[in-house]
Design an enzyme around this catalytic site. Structure first.
Site, short mmCIF file in Angstrom:
data_model
loop_
_atom_site.label_atom_id
_atom_site.label_comp_id
_atom_site.label_asym_id
_atom_site.label_seq_id
_atom_site.Cartn_x
_atom_site.Cartn_y
_atom_site.Cartn_z
N THR A 27 47.96 36.20 30.54
CA THR A 27 47.77 36.06 31.97
C THR A 27 47.60 34.57 32.24
O THR A 27 46.95 33.87 31.48
CB THR A 27 46.64 36.96 32.53
N CYS A 33 38.64 34.41 38.31
CA CYS A 33 38.98 35.72 37.75
C CYS A 33 38.70 35.75 36.24
O CYS A 33 38.56 34.71 35.62
CB CYS A 33 40.46 36.02 37.97
N HIS A 50 43.31 41.76 34.47
CA HIS A 50 42.99 40.51 35.17
C HIS A 50 42.10 40.88 36.36
O HIS A 50 42.59 41.35 37.39
CB HIS A 50 44.30 39.86 35.63
#
Lengths: 165, 207
Positions: A27, A33, A50
């Site tokens: 990711t 995040c 995520h």
């Protein structure tokens, strides 16, 4: 050697995917995040979610379950269980939860990274999933790549050497 | 603005586009006065984008960007961002400070950052004040903060805020032209559902 057939599977924002050896999973650009990778020592499958926000219960519009620490981790665990993996053997590696902007005034928006870290750890503890390695907090972005063959999580940031967790 | 469930009518989109137009126009005028240069702004494109598409406006989630973020509050609450690719940020800081940077310059120092923060501040406060004037709502902008990093990481804060109400964002993509050379960047205006209703109500449009 033959052609390397391994692919790198990309997980977007508020997204969750599984990955089978020898593929890798990534990711890109985690800020506040958190990227949560769940794997076991022996299974071919692993998964990455995520996560963007701490709790689905705080939000009315919570249909996208991957967005939240609680429902995102729950869904990743059950997707892996459907592949025949045992929860008791699952381990996690996590990265992210940075505070990207430093505001001079008082605002709780900056602390969303910190709240995400806490919520992710709580949910993993609830499932009794051990965190084998983590790199959370601070004030810079991270791209992560997990290799289910070596169980290594590579963490890349701008202007810093790569780390292996 | 619950865009996850129902879409904005085309009339409301037109209104937002017009707000974007006037706000961004005033913002460029303010900036060109400060820089004493020939800045123009192309008519902004108002786009409703999926989260994962926002970073693509500047070349993808791993593109290096400089972003200036300001919270505003009062009758409506939210944040605005001014996002530039790092090369453009370097050029802009150069214009501000009268410096020339090496093309691979990455170590933005305190002065460079304050110069960029100031540009962002001028753009965004004139943008916010135009919206305040048009809607006759009291708005106040907080001091801005700057972050230089991967687009995905930088955008995570506004995207998380938006994530509380849906899976999409309203982006006002404004291109600034410096003597016809485009400075590629965009302004992003983030507010909550209630605030959007206040805007439409203030303009006499029922929800």
């Amino acid at each position: 050697m033959g052609v390397d057939m391994a692919e790198v599977i990309k997980v977007g924002i508020a997204d969750c995917k599984l990955c089978k050896k020898p593929d890798k999973i990534t990711t890109i650009g985690l800020g506040s995040c958190i990227g949560v990778v769940i794997y076991t020592a022996s299974d071919d499958y692993c998964g990455l979610v995520h996560i963007m926000l701490p709790a689905s219960s705080e939000i009315k519009n919570n249909q996208n379950r991957c967005k939240f620490a609680d429902t995102g981790i729950d869904d990743l665990v059950s997707a892996l269980e459907k592949k025949g993996m045992r929860k008791a053997s699952m381990t996690a590696k996590i990265a992210g939860g940075a505070t990207m902007f430093q505001f001079s005034g008082n605002t709780d928006l900056g602390s969303i990274g910190e709240r995400n870290i806490k919520a992710v750890k709580q949910r993993l503890a609830y499932h009794r999933i051990r965190i084998a390695a983590e790199e959370c907090g601070a004030d810079f972005g991270r791209t992560i790549v997990f290799d289910n063959g070596t169980k290594e999580l590579q963490v890349r940031s701008t202007g810093k050497p790569d780390r292996i967790l | 603005m619950n865009m996850g469930n129902h879409e904005l009518s085309s009339m409301k989109l037109d209104i937002l586009r017009e707000l974007g137009n006037i706000g961004a126009g005033n913002a460029t005028t303010a900036l060109s006065v400060m820089l004493n240069s020939n800045l123009r702004m192309e008519a902004p494109l108002v786009k409703i984008l999926d989260f994962n598409a926002i970073a693509d406006l500047v070349g993808g989630p791993d593109t290096l960007v400089a972003a200036v973020l300001t919270h505003f509050n009062g009758a409506i609450k939210g944040m605005t961002l001014f996002v530039l690719q790092v090369e453009e940020a370097r050029n802009l800081a150069g214009v501000m400070l009268g410096k020339t940077y090496p093309h691979d310059y990455m170590d933005f120092d305190h002065m460079d950052k304050s110069a960029l923060k100031e540009v962002g501040n001028i753009l965004m406060s004139s943008y916010i004040s135009s919206i305040g004037t048009m809607t006759n709502l009291q708005l106040r902008a907080d001091p801005p903060a700057i972050c230089i990093d991967m687009a995905g990481s930088v955008l995570s804060l506004p995207i998380s805020e938006l994530g509380k109400i849906g899976d999409q964002a309203l982006v006002i993509d404004s291109k600034i032209l410096d003597n016809e050379r485009p400075i590629d960047g965009f302004l992003m205006f983030v507010t909550d559902e209630e605030s959007f209703e206040h805007i439409f109500e203030a303009l006499g449009i029922g929800c």
